[in-house]
Design an enzyme around this catalytic site. Structure first.
Site, PDB file in Angstrom:
ATOM      1  N   GLU A   1     -20.366  28.967 -28.118  1.00 31.90           N
ATOM      2  CA  GLU A   1     -19.603  28.267 -27.082  1.00 31.90           C
ATOM      3  C   GLU A   1     -19.647  29.026 -25.761  1.00 31.90           C
ATOM      4  OE1 GLU A   1     -18.571  25.259 -27.248  1.00 31.90           O
ATOM      5  OE2 GLU A   1     -18.251  24.824 -29.365  1.00 31.90           O
TER       6      GLU A   1
ATOM      7  N   TYR B   1     -24.853  18.102 -37.424  1.00 32.44           N
ATOM      8  CA  TYR B   1     -23.788  19.030 -37.024  1.00 32.44           C
ATOM      9  C   TYR B   1     -22.431  18.330 -37.109  1.00 32.44           C
ATOM     10  CZ  TYR B   1     -20.790  21.776 -33.946  1.00 32.44           C
ATOM     11  OH  TYR B   1     -19.739  22.482 -33.415  1.00 32.44           O
TER      12      TYR B   1
ATOM     13  N   TRP C   1     -24.169  21.014 -25.221  1.00 27.54           N
ATOM     14  CA  TRP C   1     -24.061  21.561 -26.572  1.00 27.54           C
ATOM     15  C   TRP C   1     -25.360  21.373 -27.346  1.00 27.54           C
ATOM     16  CZ3 TRP C   1     -21.951  25.216 -28.984  1.00 27.54           C
ATOM     17  CH2 TRP C   1     -21.862  25.245 -30.370  1.00 27.54           C
TER      18      TRP C   1
END
Length: 187
Positions: free
Chosen positions: A40, A18, A48
């Protein structure tokens, strides 16, 4: 010789991929901007990496992040999302995603695209920060405060300043790669 990466992603293959391929790349297309806003939003209060590991499940559950479809979700779809163990089953966040899709389209009507709106806060150019260590990056800024306040005024939910700053990082509005990270000058 191994590339130097930002410290937050080192040691996890998914995180590193990522980081190496997406995080901080300027995103200007509305479909991807909406995807990051959804992810988000669900990340609020969680890590995350948890969201990244469930990203494909979210993609499947939320019709490939098609905000036009999401804006029309009714109770049977909401009920099925609340039963989907592959995503974060938070009723408030699910409902926020639906209302955010509706508000997203209102912004598109007003500004021509959500991209025009969000990137207008930085005159279309990323802010390039100079942090030696990712831990020095803020969790919010006066700009993320301003964007958060404006989005809330427009009906968005779960868009606090910290969520907005994380979104700004992920979509490349701010370059918070460590200055010695190989991606710092790429984005």
């Amino acid at each position: 010789m191994q590339k130097h990466r930002c410290g937050w992603c080192v040691g996890d293959e998914l995180y590193e991929a990522y980081h190496d391929k997406e995080w901080g790349d300027p995103v200007k297309d509305d479909d991807t901007l909406f995807e990051f806003l959804v992810l988000e939003t669900f990340q609020a209060g969680l890590s995350w990496i948890t969201i990244l590991r469930k990203r494909e499940n979210f993609r499947n559950a939320f019709d490939n992040f098609d905000y036009k479809k999401i804006a029309t979700y009714e109770q049977p779809k909401i009920d099925s999302l609340l039963l989907d163990a592959g995503i974060i089953r938070n009723k408030l966040k699910i409902n926020a995603t639906i209302s955010n899709a509706q508000a997203f389209m209102e912004i598109q009507k007003e500004f021509g695209s959500f991209s025009n709106y969000i990137w207008g806060f930085v005159d279309g150019k990323p802010i390039k920060n100079t942090f030696k260590n990712y831990k020095d990056a803020p969790v919010n800024t006066p700009l993320s405060d301003k964007i958060s306040k404006d989005l809330k005024k427009r009906g968005f939910k779960f868009v606090g300043s910290t969520v907005i700053y994380a979104t700004m990082q992920s979509i490349g509005m701010v370059n918070d790669h460590e200055i010695n990270c190989f991606r710092y000058n790429e984005v």
